[in-house]
Structure formats: C-alpha cells, structure tokens
Scaffold this active site. Structure first.
Site, PDB file in Angstrom:
ATOM      1  N   LYS A 179      -5.794 -19.643  28.529  1.00 51.22           N
ATOM      2  CA  LYS A 179      -5.535 -18.620  29.434  1.00 51.22           C
ATOM      3  C   LYS A 179      -4.196 -18.534  29.713  1.00 51.22           C
ATOM      4  CE  LYS A 179     -10.487 -18.869  30.745  1.00 51.22           C
ATOM      5  NZ  LYS A 179     -11.402 -18.684  31.702  1.00 51.22           N
ATOM      6  N   GLU A 201     -20.496 -16.603  25.949  1.00 53.19           N
ATOM      7  CA  GLU A 201     -19.819 -16.955  27.093  1.00 53.19           C
ATOM      8  C   GLU A 201     -20.516 -16.111  28.233  1.00 53.19           C
ATOM      9  OE1 GLU A 201     -15.876 -19.199  26.512  1.00 53.19           O
ATOM     10  OE2 GLU A 201     -15.387 -17.106  26.785  1.00 53.19           O
ATOM     11  N   SER A 238     -17.570 -23.273  31.564  1.00 48.62           N
ATOM     12  CA  SER A 238     -17.708 -24.626  32.585  1.00 48.62           C
ATOM     13  C   SER A 238     -18.176 -25.962  31.633  1.00 48.62           C
ATOM     14  CB  SER A 238     -18.718 -24.468  33.542  1.00 48.62           C
ATOM     15  OG  SER A 238     -18.014 -23.492  34.665  1.00 48.62           O
ATOM     16  N   GLY A 289     -15.740 -20.374  34.645  1.00 50.01           N
ATOM     17  CA  GLY A 289     -14.697 -20.938  35.526  1.00 50.01           C
ATOM     18  C   GLY A 289     -15.477 -21.058  36.986  1.00 50.01           C
ATOM     19  N   GLU A 326     -12.665 -11.622  30.192  1.00 52.50           N
ATOM     20  CA  GLU A 326     -11.661 -11.468  31.280  1.00 52.50           C
ATOM     21  C   GLU A 326     -10.820 -10.183  30.694  1.00 52.50           C
ATOM     22  OE1 GLU A 326      -9.997 -15.348  31.357  1.00 52.50           O
ATOM     23  OE2 GLU A 326     -11.456 -15.857  32.475  1.00 52.50           O
ATOM     24  N   ASN A 358      -9.116 -22.734  25.273  1.00 54.19           N
ATOM     25  CA  ASN A 358      -8.688 -21.435  25.935  1.00 54.19           C
ATOM     26  C   ASN A 358      -7.736 -21.545  26.908  1.00 54.19           C
ATOM     27  OD1 ASN A 358      -7.900 -18.955  26.336  1.00 54.19           O
ATOM     28  ND2 ASN A 358     -10.129 -18.316  27.125  1.00 54.19           N
ATOM     29  N   HIS A 386     -12.715 -11.566  24.839  1.00 56.22           N
ATOM     30  CA  HIS A 386     -12.826 -12.418  26.274  1.00 56.22           C
ATOM     31  C   HIS A 386     -13.448 -11.546  27.399  1.00 56.22           C
ATOM     32  CE1 HIS A 386     -12.519 -15.521  29.293  1.00 56.22           C
ATOM     33  NE2 HIS A 386     -12.878 -16.289  28.465  1.00 56.22           N
TER      34      HIS A 386
HETATM   35  P1  PGA Z   1     -14.234 -22.395  31.739  1.00 60.28           P
HETATM   36  O1  PGA Z   1     -13.716 -20.863  30.793  1.00 60.28           O
HETATM   37  O2  PGA Z   1     -14.612 -23.390  30.764  1.00 60.28           O
HETATM   38  O3  PGA Z   1     -13.143 -22.453  32.650  1.00 60.28           O
HETATM   39  O4  PGA Z   1     -15.480 -21.946  32.297  1.00 60.28           O
HETATM   40  C1  PGA Z   1     -14.267 -20.612  29.361  1.00 60.28           C
HETATM   41  C2  PGA Z   1     -13.796 -19.654  28.964  1.00 60.28           C
HETATM   42  O5  PGA Z   1     -13.239 -18.593  29.506  1.00 60.28           O
HETATM   43  O6  PGA Z   1     -13.723 -19.390  27.794  1.00 60.28           O
END
Ligand code: PGA
Length: 255
Positions: free
Chosen positions: A15, A171, A217, A177, A101, A13, A99
């Site tokens: 983003k 997640e 992560s 992140g 976010e 992903n 997601h």
């Molecule tokens: P990340 O993000 O691997 O940077 O923690 C995962 C995601 O948001 O799908």
C-alpha cells in the site's frame, strides 16, 4: 484425474508505505530470509517510486515485483497515471488491479478494472485481480452475487488463452486491515464460487490452473489453516508484509 497442482503465490501489498531507501533495506534482508523458499512464488508490491529500485534489489532472487495499479492507456495526457510499458520498463512483472481501497476511495469500477486487466495482459504484466464483498453486502446475503458480478466483469471479453496469466485475490473488505480474518470455511466457499464461475465462463483448464489468493489480515498464525483449503492457492498480505520476518514466516508456512 488428479487435481492440478497450483504453485502457491504469496504476495505482499505494501500500500502507501516505504520510501525507496526503506524498500532496498527491506528487500536485502527479505532476500536472505527467503532464499531457500521452494515450491512457491513470492511477489512484493511497493509504491510506484520504489519499483525500479525494488526490481534491481531482487535481481538474482525469485522475488517478483508488482505495481499496485496501472492505467489502461500506454501513454497520453493522464496526469498522475502510470502505464503498463512504464511498469515493465521499471522491472515489474505483476500488477495488483481493483483492490477494494481503489474501489472505495478512487472511483474504481468493475468496468475500469476490466480495462486495466486487459491493458496489463497486453503489456505483458500478470494481473492480480482483487474481488470481495463489504460487510454490508455479506450481512445482506449478497456475497455470492457480488463475487459473481465482480469476476464476470473483471474478466469480461477475455479468452481462455488471454486470461491464463491472471491471478485472482479474494479479499473480503471486512477482513482487510481489521485483524478479522475470514475463517478458512468462509474463504474456501468464496474461492469455490469464484473457481466455478471461471470454469463456466472460460473452461475447465483455465479454472483448474487459476491461482486464487486469500487476502484480509493474513498473518503467520492463520496462513496454514487457509492454505489447507483445496481452493486457496496463496495469500495477498497487507500489514504483515511490511515486516520482512513476518512475510518470510508466512512464506515458510509449511515449516
Ligand atoms: P491486510 O491487507 O493484510 O492488512 O488486511 C490485505 C490487503 O489489503 O491486500
């Protein structure tokens, strides 16, 4: 009865990173790095303006292209939105939905997630549906309640047949992140909870075939431990997916 074999899915992903030109450079390198990867599915989700170029760049490879969101109507006066038929026409096969976010910054709710999931399925896109608790919810002992509510509502009104293409991504918001990965034990417990709930709602066959990805992560150093868990069927990778070599290393986690 032997356990169902579920082909692992490793999805990146991106983003809001990478222009169209950067996408093509990445994919040309990534295609070579992953050309011998077998037994798994590979998905990359660039931003909207790079989707068509991405789909063209991966032609002849097994890499699938996903969008990061879609609207539930096919067309209409919805400024700034993109529909399932448009994504299909751009060469997408998959779409990330719900997601954290989007839930946190753009008003996504369990109900809008469900509308998007149904629109994706009707439009021939495979939904990658994200669920996960926040740190506050985990600390308040609400993880299971949150996961059950999110999965119930995301998949509301689906039948075993209509739900069969769906992929779920667990997640935990506190792991996204942050560099703080859920331990394999924590992740496995959540995945088991989700699979049990799908079994209850949609039956054993749907539950056994459902791929549940872990996200938060994920990196080359922790993917193997996560993939060793019986209910973890892949990863949804944010930060580490931006580097072709890191994403390829995650895909080759067994070697
Ligand atoms: P990340 O993000 O691997 O940077 O923690 C995962 C995601 O948001 O799908």
């Amino acid at each position: 009865m032997a356990a169902t074999t579920r082909a692992p899915v490793l999805a990146g992903n991106w983003k809001m990173y990478k222009t169209m030109a950067e996408t093509v450079v990445y994919l040309n390198e990534f295609k070579i790095l992953t050309q011998y990867a077998e037994g798994c599915e590979i998905v990359i989700a660039p931003p909207f303006p790079a989707l068509a170029a991405a789909a063209e760049a991966v032609q002849g490879s097994k890499i699938r292209i996903a969008a990061q969101n879609l609207h539930w109507e096919k067309e209409g006066a919805f400024t700034g939105e993109v529909s399932a038929p448009m994504l299909r026409a751009a060469g997408c096969s998959d779409v990330i939905i719900g997601h954290s976010e989007r839930r946190q910054y753009f008003g996504e709710t369990d109900e809008t997630v469900n509308r998007r999931v149904r629109a994706a399925l009707e439009g021939g896109l495979r939904p990658i549906v994200c669920v996960g608790e926040t740190l506050a919810e985990r600390e308040a002992g609400q993880t299971t309640d949150v996961l059950l509510r999110q999965i119930d509502r995301a998949l509301a009104s689906l039948t075993p047949e209509s739900a069969s293409p769906i992929i779920v991504a667990y997640e935990p918001v506190w792991a996204i992140g942050t560099g703080r990965t859920a331990t394999p034990e924590i992740a496995e417990e959540a995945h088991q909870t989700l699979r049990d709930r799908v079994r209850k709602n949609l039956g054993a066959e749907t539950a056994e075939h459902l791929r549940i990805l872990y996200g938060g992560s994920v990196k080359p150093a922790n993917i193997q431990g996560l993939m060793a868990c019986p209910n973890i069927d892949g990863g949804l990778v944010g930060g580490a997916s931006l580097e072709p070599a890191l994403m390829a290393a995650i895909i080759h986690y067994q070697s």
